[in-house]
Design a protein around this motif. Structure first.
Motif, mmCIF file in Angstrom:
data_model
loop_
_atom_site.group_PDB
_atom_site.id
_atom_site.type_symbol
_atom_site.label_atom_id
_atom_site.label_comp_id
_atom_site.label_asym_id
_atom_site.label_seq_id
_atom_site.Cartn_x
_atom_site.Cartn_y
_atom_site.Cartn_z
ATOM 1 N N VAL A 28 0.838 -1.196 0.000
ATOM 2 C CA VAL A 28 0.000 0.000 0.000
ATOM 3 C C VAL A 28 0.874 1.248 0.000
ATOM 4 N N GLU A 29 1.759 1.352 1.012
ATOM 5 C CA GLU A 29 2.596 2.542 1.130
ATOM 6 C C GLU A 29 3.701 2.307 2.142
ATOM 7 N N VAL A 30 4.670 3.199 2.133
ATOM 8 C CA VAL A 30 5.660 3.262 3.205
ATOM 9 C C VAL A 30 5.086 4.233 4.226
ATOM 10 N N SER A 31 4.756 3.733 5.405
ATOM 11 C CA SER A 31 4.085 4.545 6.418
ATOM 12 C C SER A 31 5.064 5.274 7.344
ATOM 13 N N TYR A 32 6.323 4.842 7.349
ATOM 14 C CA TYR A 32 7.341 5.512 8.174
ATOM 15 C C TYR A 32 8.694 5.317 7.506
ATOM 16 N N MET A 33 9.497 6.376 7.514
ATOM 17 C CA MET A 33 10.878 6.313 7.034
ATOM 18 C C MET A 33 11.727 7.092 8.024
ATOM 19 N N ASN A 34 12.779 6.459 8.546
ATOM 20 C CA ASN A 34 13.671 7.129 9.476
ATOM 21 C C ASN A 34 14.290 8.339 8.778
ATOM 22 N N PRO A 35 14.204 9.526 9.370
ATOM 23 C CA PRO A 35 14.725 10.724 8.692
ATOM 24 C C PRO A 35 16.238 10.712 8.473
ATOM 25 N N LEU A 36 16.971 9.864 9.197
ATOM 26 C CA LEU A 36 18.416 9.768 8.996
ATOM 27 C C LEU A 36 18.798 8.797 7.885
ATOM 28 N N VAL A 37 17.851 7.913 7.527
ATOM 29 C CA VAL A 37 18.113 6.867 6.534
ATOM 30 C C VAL A 37 16.911 6.816 5.587
ATOM 31 N N VAL A 38 16.882 7.726 4.630
ATOM 32 C CA VAL A 38 15.750 7.811 3.701
ATOM 33 C C VAL A 38 16.094 6.999 2.446
ATOM 34 N N PHE A 39 15.425 5.876 2.300
ATOM 35 C CA PHE A 39 15.691 4.948 1.203
ATOM 36 C C PHE A 39 15.072 5.426 -0.104
ATOM 37 N N SER A 40 15.748 5.105 -1.198
ATOM 38 C CA SER A 40 15.151 5.195 -2.525
ATOM 39 C C SER A 40 14.497 3.841 -2.778
ATOM 40 N N LEU A 41 13.230 3.844 -3.171
ATOM 41 C CA LEU A 41 12.471 2.609 -3.339
ATOM 42 C C LEU A 41 11.988 2.469 -4.774
ATOM 43 N N ASN A 42 11.938 1.226 -5.257
ATOM 44 C CA ASN A 42 11.398 0.934 -6.573
ATOM 45 C C ASN A 42 10.059 0.214 -6.385
ATOM 46 N N THR A 43 8.978 0.983 -6.363
ATOM 47 C CA THR A 43 7.653 0.407 -6.127
ATOM 48 C C THR A 43 7.081 -0.284 -7.370
ATOM 49 N N ASP A 44 7.748 -0.167 -8.521
ATOM 50 C CA ASP A 44 7.256 -0.799 -9.746
ATOM 51 C C ASP A 44 7.167 -2.324 -9.622
ATOM 52 N N LEU A 45 7.978 -2.901 -8.745
ATOM 53 C CA LEU A 45 7.989 -4.359 -8.594
ATOM 54 C C LEU A 45 7.051 -4.858 -7.498
ATOM 55 N N SER A 46 6.348 -3.954 -6.827
ATOM 56 C CA SER A 46 5.487 -4.370 -5.708
ATOM 57 C C SER A 46 4.362 -5.334 -6.119
ATOM 58 N N PRO A 47 3.789 -5.247 -7.332
ATOM 59 C CA PRO A 47 2.776 -6.252 -7.695
ATOM 60 C C PRO A 47 3.331 -7.686 -7.724
ATOM 61 N N GLN A 48 4.644 -7.825 -7.883
ATOM 62 C CA GLN A 48 5.275 -9.149 -7.856
ATOM 63 C C GLN A 48 5.775 -9.527 -6.462
ATOM 64 N N GLY A 49 5.499 -8.689 -5.460
ATOM 65 C CA GLY A 49 5.932 -8.988 -4.093
ATOM 66 C C GLY A 49 7.371 -8.607 -3.818
ATOM 67 N N ARG A 50 7.851 -7.560 -4.484
ATOM 68 C CA ARG A 50 9.227 -7.112 -4.286
ATOM 69 C C ARG A 50 9.266 -5.599 -4.120
ATOM 70 N N LEU A 51 10.115 -5.123 -3.209
ATOM 71 C CA LEU A 51 10.318 -3.695 -3.001
ATOM 72 C C LEU A 51 11.817 -3.451 -2.789
ATOM 73 N N PRO A 52 12.565 -3.196 -3.884
ATOM 74 C CA PRO A 52 13.987 -2.903 -3.748
ATOM 75 C C PRO A 52 14.205 -1.567 -3.038
ATOM 76 N N ALA A 53 15.245 -1.528 -2.191
ATOM 77 C CA ALA A 53 15.548 -0.332 -1.405
ATOM 78 C C ALA A 53 17.049 -0.077 -1.436
ATOM 79 N N LEU A 54 17.408 1.207 -1.535
ATOM 80 C CA LEU A 54 18.807 1.603 -1.561
ATOM 81 C C LEU A 54 18.947 2.909 -0.792
ATOM 82 N N TRP A 55 19.987 2.987 0.046
ATOM 83 C CA TRP A 55 20.301 4.222 0.766
ATOM 84 C C TRP A 55 21.807 4.362 0.846
ATOM 85 N N TYR A 56 22.277 5.589 0.710
ATOM 86 C CA TYR A 56 23.680 5.890 0.996
ATOM 87 C C TYR A 56 23.741 7.247 1.687
ATOM 88 N N ASP A 57 24.732 7.406 2.521
ATOM 89 C CA ASP A 57 24.916 8.642 3.276
ATOM 90 C C ASP A 57 25.531 9.688 2.358
#
Length: 160
Positions: A66-95
């Protein structure tokens, strides 16, 4: 001599446990049979981390993103929601400050809301996997030791 070896082995094991980053998905309490569930990812030993990546994985026949309901403000991930219908949510974060980030013990990284499509059974899991985004966690120079703990459905009237 054996006693010295055992003491040294215990010291090394303690250091390894303290240095290992743990990414833990909370168990899913299904005793109330909710239509929506929040699944949170927390971290232990998240100290001086420069980057992390992984893919959330779930049974798309049971849960719908449905959605990301919380994201830690110190670690804000880039997410690829295009794959969510297949049951996948890739996430990447770098400082981006290139300083390394440390979080308190059991600090949440993010929470994801899912719609329950059909009643999940005990043992159904939401986990972190290596596809399509490899599971990594790094400090300023190398990969860090990592342990993963998937979230499991508990409290359901059926078992997997």
């Amino acid at each position: 001599m054996i006693g010295v070896f055992l003491v040294w082995a215990n010291v090394l094991a303690a250091q390894t446990a303290e240095d290992t980053v743990v990414l833990k998905i909370a168990d899913i309490d299904y005793t109330e049979s909710p239509e929506l569930i929040d699944v949170c990812l927390s971290a232990e030993n998240f100290n001086d981390v420069w980057s992390t990546s992984f893919t959330f994985d779930w049974n798309a026949g049971v849960f719908e993103f449905v959605e990301v309901s919380y994201m830690n403000p110190l670690v804000v991930f880039s997410l690829n929601t295009d794959l969510s219908p297949q049951g996948r949510l890739p996430a990447l974060w770098y400082d981006s400050r290139v300083e390394g980030v440390s979080l308190d013990v059991q600090n949440r990284l993010m929470c994801v809301t899912f719609k329950v499509l059909r009643k999940p059974c005990n043992g159904e899991s939401i986990q972190l996997v290596n596809e399509p985004t490899e599971i990594t966690i790094t400090d300023d120079s190398e990969s860090m030791p990592l342990r993963l703990q998937p979230g499991q459905v508990v409290g359901s009237s059926c078992s997997k």
